[in-house]
Design a protein around this motif. Structure first.
Motif, short mmCIF file in Angstrom:
data_model
loop_
_atom_site.label_atom_id
_atom_site.label_comp_id
_atom_site.label_asym_id
_atom_site.label_seq_id
_atom_site.Cartn_x
_atom_site.Cartn_y
_atom_site.Cartn_z
N LEU A 89 0.83 -1.21 0.00
CA LEU A 89 0.00 0.00 0.00
C LEU A 89 0.87 1.26 0.00
N ARG A 90 1.88 1.25 0.84
CA ARG A 90 2.72 2.46 1.01
C ARG A 90 3.50 2.79 -0.27
N ASP A 91 4.12 1.78 -0.86
CA ASP A 91 5.03 2.02 -1.99
C ASP A 91 4.39 1.79 -3.35
N GLU A 92 3.33 0.97 -3.41
CA GLU A 92 2.75 0.61 -4.70
C GLU A 92 1.28 0.99 -4.84
N ASP A 93 0.73 1.59 -3.78
CA ASP A 93 -0.66 2.07 -3.80
C ASP A 93 -1.64 0.94 -4.11
N LEU A 94 -1.39 -0.25 -3.56
CA LEU A 94 -2.24 -1.41 -3.79
C LEU A 94 -3.11 -1.64 -2.56
N ASP A 95 -4.38 -1.27 -2.68
CA ASP A 95 -5.32 -1.44 -1.58
C ASP A 95 -5.65 -2.91 -1.36
N ALA A 96 -6.10 -3.22 -0.17
CA ALA A 96 -6.51 -4.59 0.17
C ALA A 96 -7.65 -5.04 -0.75
N TRP A 97 -7.69 -6.35 -0.99
CA TRP A 97 -8.72 -6.92 -1.84
C TRP A 97 -9.14 -8.28 -1.30
N THR A 98 -10.44 -8.54 -1.27
CA THR A 98 -10.98 -9.81 -0.79
C THR A 98 -11.42 -10.68 -1.96
N VAL A 99 -10.75 -11.81 -2.12
CA VAL A 99 -11.15 -12.83 -3.10
C VAL A 99 -12.30 -13.62 -2.50
N ARG A 100 -13.35 -13.84 -3.27
CA ARG A 100 -14.55 -14.47 -2.71
C ARG A 100 -14.51 -16.00 -2.76
N GLU A 101 -13.73 -16.56 -3.68
CA GLU A 101 -13.74 -18.02 -3.81
C GLU A 101 -12.44 -18.48 -4.45
N VAL A 102 -12.01 -19.69 -4.08
CA VAL A 102 -10.82 -20.33 -4.65
C VAL A 102 -11.21 -21.70 -5.17
N TRP A 103 -10.71 -22.05 -6.36
CA TRP A 103 -10.84 -23.40 -6.89
C TRP A 103 -9.48 -24.06 -6.85
N LEU A 104 -9.38 -25.20 -6.18
CA LEU A 104 -8.13 -25.95 -6.07
C LEU A 104 -8.15 -27.13 -7.04
N SER A 105 -7.08 -27.26 -7.81
CA SER A 105 -6.97 -28.38 -8.75
C SER A 105 -6.02 -29.42 -8.20
N GLY A 106 -6.21 -30.67 -8.64
CA GLY A 106 -5.26 -31.74 -8.32
C GLY A 106 -5.50 -32.47 -7.02
N GLY A 107 -6.60 -32.18 -6.34
CA GLY A 107 -6.85 -32.82 -5.05
C GLY A 107 -7.62 -34.12 -5.17
N GLN A 108 -7.74 -34.81 -4.05
CA GLN A 108 -8.43 -36.10 -4.01
C GLN A 108 -9.93 -35.97 -3.78
N THR A 109 -10.38 -34.78 -3.36
CA THR A 109 -11.79 -34.63 -2.98
C THR A 109 -12.44 -33.47 -3.72
N PRO A 110 -12.50 -33.51 -5.06
CA PRO A 110 -13.15 -32.42 -5.79
C PRO A 110 -14.65 -32.37 -5.48
N ASN A 111 -15.18 -31.16 -5.44
CA ASN A 111 -16.61 -30.99 -5.22
C ASN A 111 -17.26 -30.10 -6.28
N HIS A 112 -16.50 -29.80 -7.33
CA HIS A 112 -17.02 -28.95 -8.41
C HIS A 112 -16.48 -29.47 -9.73
N HIS A 113 -17.37 -29.72 -10.67
CA HIS A 113 -16.99 -30.29 -11.96
C HIS A 113 -17.49 -29.37 -13.07
N VAL A 114 -16.59 -29.04 -13.98
CA VAL A 114 -16.93 -28.16 -15.10
C VAL A 114 -16.97 -28.99 -16.37
N ASP A 115 -18.10 -29.00 -17.05
CA ASP A 115 -18.24 -29.72 -18.31
C ASP A 115 -17.50 -28.94 -19.39
N ILE A 116 -16.42 -29.52 -19.92
CA ILE A 116 -15.60 -28.84 -20.92
C ILE A 116 -15.73 -29.50 -22.30
N THR A 117 -16.82 -30.23 -22.49
CA THR A 117 -17.00 -30.92 -23.77
C THR A 117 -16.92 -29.94 -24.93
#
Length: 239
Positions: free
Chosen positions: A156-184
């Motif tokens: 913030l001081r040197d680069e003027d970058l204000d805080a930001w809240t990310v609302r959701e993260v998608w993790l790839s490569g795990g053993q327990t996925p709970n979200h599937h995207v149809d990419i057909t």
């Protein structure tokens, strides 16, 4: 959980060039196809990967950066950033958390896609040490670093970058996925992206067959049925 129409900007943080294309390029093509802005942040240049050792001493790094930029274009992404960490030596650190938090504050994404920080005992390839370190640091950068104005005050001081809240993260490569995207409908663009990584897949006799078989299996496990392709993630809400 975010609905589709709430996702306007996405940041993908990966350890190496090609990681996003194996894990999520079909999903990225779906997002960019409906106008979502997507940025790639690649932590290393992938200089410890590949099969042509004549390109050591920096040649492989430059080649892989070029391949990733080309692969990104295949799925509609033009903003590709490299952090320049050494391939194969990434560890969880405050420096890496700060560097990822910086990009989060610059991009201000609704959604972040990254590696799971957990080891996958069912399918070992996603468990590269760099993947786990990047996934862990990205989650820490999402919460609490990027949203906390007192974390890394120099941003913030040197680069003027204000805080930001990310609302959701998608993790790839795990053993327990709970979200599937149809990419057909976007599997061909995923394949185009992967073909751009010739240093990684050029030696494979049937790379397309491997990819189709792998993501057809994911679709079957997701209950989408035969003839479909899917990518899977673990969705994490950040509160």
């Amino acid at each position: 959980m975010l609905s589709e129409n709430e996702i306007n900007r996405v940041l993908v943080v990966t350890a190496h060039p090609d990681d996003v294309d194996f894990a999520a390029a079909g999903s990225i093509a779906r997002l960019t196809g409906r106008g979502v802005e997507v940025t790639y942040c690649v932590v290393t240049d992938g200089d410890a990967g590949g099969f042509n050792r004549e390109l050591d001493n920096g040649g492989m790094a430059q080649l892989r950066r070029t391949e990733q930029v080309s692969a990104a274009k295949a799925v509609g992404v033009t903003d590709v950033r490299f952090l320049g960490y050494r391939d194969g030596t990434v560890v969880q650190s405050l420096d890496l958390r700060r560097d990822i938090a910086r990009v989060i504050r610059q991009v201000r994404p609704d959604l972040v896609i990254t590696h799971t920080p957990e080891r996958n005992y069912r399918f070992v390839s996603p468990s590269h040490p760099d993947h786990r370190a990047v996934g862990g640091c990205t989650l820490d950068a999402v919460y609490p670093d990027a949203r906390n104005p007192y974390a890394f005050p120099e941003l913030l001081r040197d680069e003027d970058l204000d805080a930001w809240t990310v609302r959701e993260v998608w993790l790839s490569g795990g053993q327990t996925p709970n979200h599937h995207v149809d990419i057909t409908d976007t599997i061909d663009r995923k394949l185009d992206a992967l073909r751009a990584h010739d240093s990684q897949v050029g030696h494979m006799e049937d790379a397309e067959g491997f990819v189709r078989g792998r993501f057809s299996q994911v679709a079957m496990e997701a209950g989408l049925g035969e003839g479909r392709y899917a990518e899977s993630f673990q969705r994490v809400t950040t509160g």
